[in-house]
Design a protein around this motif. Sequence first.
Motif, PDB file in Angstrom:
ATOM      1  N   VAL A  24       0.867  -1.176   0.000  1.00  0.00           N
ATOM      2  CA  VAL A  24       0.000   0.000   0.000  1.00  0.00           C
ATOM      3  C   VAL A  24       0.902   1.223   0.000  1.00  0.00           C
ATOM      4  O   VAL A  24       1.733   1.384   0.887  1.00  0.00           O
ATOM      5  N   GLY A  25       0.709   2.088  -0.993  1.00  0.00           N
ATOM      6  CA  GLY A  25       1.520   3.297  -1.100  1.00  0.00           C
ATOM      7  C   GLY A  25       0.777   4.517  -0.599  1.00  0.00           C
ATOM      8  O   GLY A  25      -0.261   4.421   0.054  1.00  0.00           O
ATOM      9  N   GLN A  26       1.306   5.668  -0.922  1.00  0.00           N
ATOM     10  CA  GLN A  26       0.729   6.935  -0.480  1.00  0.00           C
ATOM     11  C   GLN A  26      -0.667   7.177  -1.043  1.00  0.00           C
ATOM     12  O   GLN A  26      -1.437   7.940  -0.477  1.00  0.00           O
ATOM     13  N   ALA A  51       2.114  -1.571   4.464  1.00  0.00           N
ATOM     14  CA  ALA A  51       1.463  -0.267   4.278  1.00  0.00           C
ATOM     15  C   ALA A  51       2.447   0.831   4.672  1.00  0.00           C
ATOM     16  O   ALA A  51       2.640   1.097   5.850  1.00  0.00           O
ATOM     17  N   ARG A  52       3.031   1.463   3.691  1.00  0.00           N
ATOM     18  CA  ARG A  52       3.965   2.558   3.933  1.00  0.00           C
ATOM     19  C   ARG A  52       3.242   3.884   3.755  1.00  0.00           C
ATOM     20  O   ARG A  52       3.411   4.581   2.766  1.00  0.00           O
ATOM     21  N   VAL A  53       2.410   4.191   4.732  1.00  0.00           N
ATOM     22  CA  VAL A  53       1.628   5.422   4.668  1.00  0.00           C
ATOM     23  C   VAL A  53       1.652   6.124   6.011  1.00  0.00           C
ATOM     24  O   VAL A  53       1.742   5.486   7.059  1.00  0.00           O
ATOM     25  N   GLY A  54       1.574   7.425   5.965  1.00  0.00           N
ATOM     26  CA  GLY A  54       1.385   8.300   7.113  1.00  0.00           C
ATOM     27  C   GLY A  54       1.810   7.810   8.474  1.00  0.00           C
ATOM     28  O   GLY A  54       2.774   7.075   8.641  1.00  0.00           O
ATOM     29  N   ASP A  55       1.041   8.216   9.448  1.00  0.00           N
ATOM     30  CA  ASP A  55       1.353   7.887  10.839  1.00  0.00           C
ATOM     31  C   ASP A  55       0.660   6.584  11.248  1.00  0.00           C
ATOM     32  O   ASP A  55      -0.034   5.950  10.466  1.00  0.00           O
ATOM     33  N   ARG A  56       0.851   6.197  12.486  1.00  0.00           N
ATOM     34  CA  ARG A  56       0.333   4.931  13.010  1.00  0.00           C
ATOM     35  C   ARG A  56      -1.186   4.849  12.925  1.00  0.00           C
ATOM     36  O   ARG A  56      -1.738   3.813  12.551  1.00  0.00           O
ATOM     37  N   GLY A  79       4.306  -3.026  13.100  1.00  0.00           N
ATOM     38  CA  GLY A  79       4.847  -1.900  12.334  1.00  0.00           C
ATOM     39  C   GLY A  79       4.023  -1.611  11.104  1.00  0.00           C
ATOM     40  O   GLY A  79       2.833  -1.350  11.181  1.00  0.00           O
ATOM     41  N   HIS A  80       4.670  -1.678   9.956  1.00  0.00           N
ATOM     42  CA  HIS A  80       4.023  -1.371   8.678  1.00  0.00           C
ATOM     43  C   HIS A  80       3.381  -2.598   8.033  1.00  0.00           C
ATOM     44  O   HIS A  80       2.855  -2.502   6.933  1.00  0.00           O
TER      45      HIS A  80
END
Length: 103
Positions: A24-26, A51-56, A79-80
């Motif tokens: 999952v990207g931005q 999922a490399r997006v925003g905050d937790r 984590g992600h």
Amino acid sequence: MPLSDAQRKYLRRLGHDRSPIVLVGQAGIGTNLVAELERALTDHELVKVRARVGDRVERNAILDELASATRSELVQRIGHVGLYYRRNPDKPGILLPAQGPQT
């Protein structure tokens, strides 16, 4: 039906060595991403998603939304990375341990 603790533990052990298949990207969640996860769950039953997006908070919301969109169970979140399980009704490949007595 929700997974028992023993079943979650078993699935976490199976998923430990797996690599993320869906990323999952931005851009977040779209129909193509949900379709890709659906296909992966049908083929593998147990899938890791990165999922490399925003905050937790945003990341957790996306991982939860993916579980509901694909009618799968979010087994673990570290984590992600989220680990998802959905049994294939036609050809189950993962045999879960018994759930045990209901109280």
